[in-house]
Design a protein around this motif. Structure first.
Motif, PDB file in Angstrom:
ATOM      1  N   VAL A  69       1.250   6.298  -7.530  1.00 27.28           N
ATOM      2  CA  VAL A  69       0.305   7.378  -7.850  1.00 27.28           C
ATOM      3  C   VAL A  69       1.038   8.712  -7.950  1.00 27.28           C
ATOM      4  O   VAL A  69       0.795   9.511  -8.874  1.00 27.28           O
ATOM      5  N   MET A  70       1.943   8.964  -7.017  1.00 27.25           N
ATOM      6  CA  MET A  70       2.677  10.228  -7.031  1.00 27.25           C
ATOM      7  C   MET A  70       3.584  10.339  -8.251  1.00 27.25           C
ATOM      8  O   MET A  70       3.644  11.400  -8.895  1.00 27.25           O
ATOM      9  N   TRP A  80       0.817  -1.215   0.000  1.00 27.32           N
ATOM     10  CA  TRP A  80       0.000   0.000   0.000  1.00 27.32           C
ATOM     11  C   TRP A  80       0.848   1.262   0.000  1.00 27.32           C
ATOM     12  O   TRP A  80       0.457   2.288  -0.562  1.00 27.32           O
ATOM     13  N   GLY A  81       2.036   1.183   0.575  1.00 26.93           N
ATOM     14  CA  GLY A  81       2.934   2.337   0.495  1.00 26.93           C
ATOM     15  C   GLY A  81       3.442   2.538  -0.916  1.00 26.93           C
ATOM     16  O   GLY A  81       3.526   3.673  -1.412  1.00 26.93           O
ATOM     17  N   ASP A  82       3.765   1.432  -1.581  1.00 20.80           N
ATOM     18  CA  ASP A  82       4.248   1.521  -2.953  1.00 20.80           C
ATOM     19  C   ASP A  82       3.148   1.960  -3.913  1.00 20.80           C
ATOM     20  O   ASP A  82       3.427   2.535  -4.968  1.00 20.80           O
ATOM     21  N   ALA A 129       8.292  11.228  -3.807  1.00 26.89           N
ATOM     22  CA  ALA A 129       7.379  10.084  -3.767  1.00 26.89           C
ATOM     23  C   ALA A 129       7.932   8.989  -2.867  1.00 26.89           C
ATOM     24  O   ALA A 129       7.199   8.359  -2.096  1.00 26.89           O
ATOM     25  N   SER A 130       9.246   8.760  -2.948  1.00 27.91           N
ATOM     26  CA  SER A 130       9.884   7.726  -2.127  1.00 27.91           C
ATOM     27  C   SER A 130       9.834   8.088  -0.647  1.00 27.91           C
ATOM     28  O   SER A 130       9.542   7.243   0.203  1.00 27.91           O
ATOM     29  N   PHE A 131      10.114   9.366  -0.345  1.00 32.08           N
ATOM     30  CA  PHE A 131      10.066   9.798   1.055  1.00 32.08           C
ATOM     31  C   PHE A 131       8.649   9.665   1.607  1.00 32.08           C
ATOM     32  O   PHE A 131       8.457   9.205   2.741  1.00 32.08           O
ATOM     33  N   THR A 132       7.653  10.045   0.817  1.00 34.96           N
ATOM     34  CA  THR A 132       6.263   9.944   1.260  1.00 34.96           C
ATOM     35  C   THR A 132       5.877   8.497   1.501  1.00 34.96           C
ATOM     36  O   THR A 132       5.245   8.166   2.518  1.00 34.96           O
TER      37      THR A 132
END
Length: 200
Positions: free
Chosen positions: A150-151, A143-145, A161-164
């Motif tokens: 999406v970003m 779900w994080g990926d 996007a990776s940090f988020t």
């Protein structure tokens, strides 16, 4: 049991005593089992820093950092090679927990929540470059990926996007682990807690 702040100069003292030599393998074992359980059940959290939290709270940031580092290396050699890459993240977590605990930030449920956010930021800042270098920015948690995808699809920079992706996972993970460690620590006999403090 009330969590009392540790004197700031003593929190960095580290002595490879019998107590510490017992604590570190125990913390590594807790990390290992918790992480394996989380992966086996496909939980949306890692839980692999619980032992690191407890070691840092009991014996200071150095003991916690060592516990986290050793666990990542062992886990990487036995179950998941990916884990070894994040040994440096575990060092950062151990240091952050030790500093926060020594300054009284694990003294109440509300402060634990704030501490968890700070630790999540530390973890995400260290892990994000590793995610980008080794895995194209993703974390391996579905779900994080999905959020990362999406970003990126909406033209967000890969680093952001990776940090988020990492941070939203770290928030959930570190809040869970911080409260688990907080409640376990409060149940420990005062004699045990003072044993590690007096051992410094």
């Amino acid at each position: 049991m009330k969590t009392e702040p540790i004197h700031r100069t003593s929190m960095w003292k580290f002595k490879l005593s019998a107590a510490t030599m017992t604590l570190i393998p125990a913390a590594v074992g807790i990390n290992y089992v918790a992480k394996a359980l989380a992966e086996g059940l496909k939980l949306p959290v890692w839980l692999g820093s619980l032992g690191t939290f407890l070691a840092s709270m009991l014996a200071g940031p150095v003991a916690g950092a060592i516990s986290g580092f050793i666990n990542n290396v062992i886990y990487g050699l036995t179950l998941s090679p990916i884990s070894t890459v994040y040994a440096i993240t575990s060092i950062g977590i151990g240091i952050a927990v030790g500093i926060l605990h020594a300054n009284g930030w694990f003294s109440s449920a509300r402060r634990v929540f704030i501490s968890a956010i700070i630790i999540a930021i530390v973890s995400a800042v260290i892990s994000t470059p590793l995610n980008v270098i080794f895995w194209g920015g993703q974390t391996g948690i579905a779900w994080g990926d999905s959020l990362f995808a999406v970003m990126v699809a909406n033209h967000a920079p890969v680093w952001l996007a990776s940090f988020t992706d990492e941070f939203v996972l770290d928030i959930l993970d570190k809040v869970c682990v911080a409260y688990l460690a907080f409640f376990i620590y409060r149940q420990l006999p005062q004699r045990m807690v003072h044993f590690f403090r007096d051992d410094k």
